[in-house]
Design a protein around this motif. Structure first.
Motif: not given
Length: 486
Positions: A306-333
């Motif tokens: 998804f390519y998304v344009g936001f009309n404001k600056k966002l908080n608490d993010i960096e240039h690169h961000n990984l979201f591993f808040d779910t099961d890594f192994e299950k997604h790989a399966e």
């Protein structure tokens, strides 16, 4: 030397090969089906927002530098590189790991998560550096013709590292699941599960922690622009909106290609397009690999983007961000073992405007969201909407901010688009995985075994997936071509 070479596609490997071949004096022409060069490395520019719609990570800066050095140039002749600090963030359900731009910072973060973990980390990265030096300076510079290419003093003394996996090695040294996921993440660039990737490929961890994460100002497409400029300065002719419909063969030798209905005579044909698609441009008796062969290969994931344009600056993010808040192994399966749309996908978000103001209007943010998925899945507008809702809700929760009402526009790219735009086999995004059985000479060949004068380059052949390997692939195939035609 007046021999003519026609190159199909204009991705990193094709541009690389074109430059090396033109330098040797060949008459080189590139034919690209799309309206812009770059293959999968393209840009979307909309309402003042700039998105790299393909590769977004700049790792292994030494390989880019070596490429331009081969032409008495430097990356700095073409674009400005910034080292990201921090390199990236990893969001877990109850914590955030920040990967700094040098080992001392990274060790401090590991200690915060797991006391005593910095010592085995330094040993692990030292070994990874050893692997990197062997891999990048020796192994990947071989054309994948013979298994004997892998038999050297360096590889024989480390042979066990080809038969152990990254997953096994990491779990020996670290117990905390967050640190394990952090160390297993880089090999996903190679397109396979950590449990199927040889531990020798820990060189990706050195590329990550040792060499750092970089950003070319203006985006990754600046590299393509640089390579195009170099190629044209060497005499390469580039044709866009030029669909190659057939690779022509007579008496077992290529005679040229058919482009937009017209025959283009060529002494040599090199395809940097999807390997499977390239072979469909041949009559069946000249194809090396059957449909059954391709169906049995382990392919790197596809992606929902998804390519998304936001009309404001966002908080608490960096240039690169990984979201591993779910099961890594299950997604790989769900990608490799039982291919299906994941119930709780991991995802990645790139905000280049955090460090590069040129990539978004003032006060706005450019957001690139990616969900890795199995190739060949059903791809519908409804599924795209469903999964954007899943990840944007989690993004809001994990970063403690509301952003949905700040979306100016959203565009998507998925399996159907990879097929239509790049002729990608099953809509894969990253080529063929580098598993043990798909390494070096066990990958599809750079040189056709059935057609004299026909060659291949790119992510499905040697050395494998990723931008730096694609640069190397172009160099390797150019050396094979030149050796045959000197």
């Amino acid at each position: 030397m007046n021999k003519t070479i026609s190159i199909i596609g204009s991705g990193f490997s094709s541009l690389s090969a074109a430059c090396y071949l033109a330098k040797e004096g060949y008459n080189v022409s590139i034919f690209e089906k799309n309206k812009t060069v770059g293959g999968r490395a393209r840009q979307l520019i909309k309402d003042g927002f700039t998105f790299d719609i393909g590769p977004s990570w700049y790792w292994m800066p030494d390989i880019f530098e070596k490429f331009f050095n081969d032409f008495n140039k430097s990356t700095s002749d073409y674009y400005v590189l910034d080292k990201l600090s921090p390199a990236y963030k990893i969001f877990f359900s109850d914590d955030v790991i920040t990967i700094g731009d040098h080992m001392d910072q990274i060790c401090e973060e590991f200690e915060r998560i797991e006391s005593g973990s910095s010592k085995p980390l330094r040993k692990f990265i030292a070994q990874a550096q050893d692997h990197y030096n062997i891999a990048i300076n020796k192994v990947v510079l071989k054309p994948g013709i013979s298994p004997l290419e892998l038999v050297t003093k360096d590889t024989i003394t480390r042979v066990d590292r080809f038969f152990k996996t990254i997953s096994t090695e990491v779990r020996k040294k670290f117990k905390n699941p967050k640190l394990i996921s952090t160390l297993e993440f880089p090999v996903l660039f190679l397109g396979a599960k950590p449990s199927q990737t040889p531990s020798f490929y820990s060189f990706m961890n050195f590329a990550d922690f040792g060499l750092g994460t970089w950003h070319p100002k203006g985006g990754m497409y600046e590299i393509i622009k640089a390579m195009r400029s170099l190629a044209e300065s060497l005499g390469v002719t580039i044709h866009t909106n030029s669909t190659v419909e057939k690779i022509n063969v007579e008496n077992g030798k290529t005679t040229g290609i058919t482009v937009n209905g017209k025959f283009v005579a060529s002494d040599v044909v090199l395809s940097g397009a999807d390997y499977h698609h390239s072979e469909t441009l041949l009559d069946k008796n000249y194809r090396q690999y059957s449909e059954a062969y391709w169906d049995k290969r382990t392919f790197a994931p596809s992606s929902l983007l998804f390519y998304v344009g936001f009309n404001k600056k966002l908080n608490d993010i960096e240039h690169h961000n990984l979201f591993f808040d779910t099961d890594f192994e299950k997604h790989a399966e769900d990608i490799y073992d039982n291919p299906k749309w994941p119930e709780n996908p991991l995802f990645y978000v790139n905000f280049p405007s955090v460090t590069d103001k040129s990539m978004a209007p003032e006060g706005c943010e450019t957001g690139f969201f990616l969900i890795p998925i199995a190739p060949g899945l059903e791809d519908t507008a409804e599924l795209r909407t469903q999964y954007f809702d899943i990840i944007i809700n989690r993004f809001e929760s994990l970063t403690n901010q509301k952003v949905k009402d700040n979306i100016l526009f959203k565009e998507s790219f998925c399996v159907k688009d990879f097929i239509s735009e790049y002729n990608s086999y099953k809509g894969n995004a990253y080529g063929m995985a580098n598993t043990l059985r798909q390494t070096a000479f066990l990958r599809p060949n750079l040189k056709s075994k059935k057609v004299d004068g026909l060659y291949f380059t790119g992510q499905l052949t040697v050395p494998g997936p990723g931008v730096p390997p694609s640069l190397i692939s172009g160099k390797l195939v150019s050396e094979l071509i030149h050796k045959k035609n000197v």
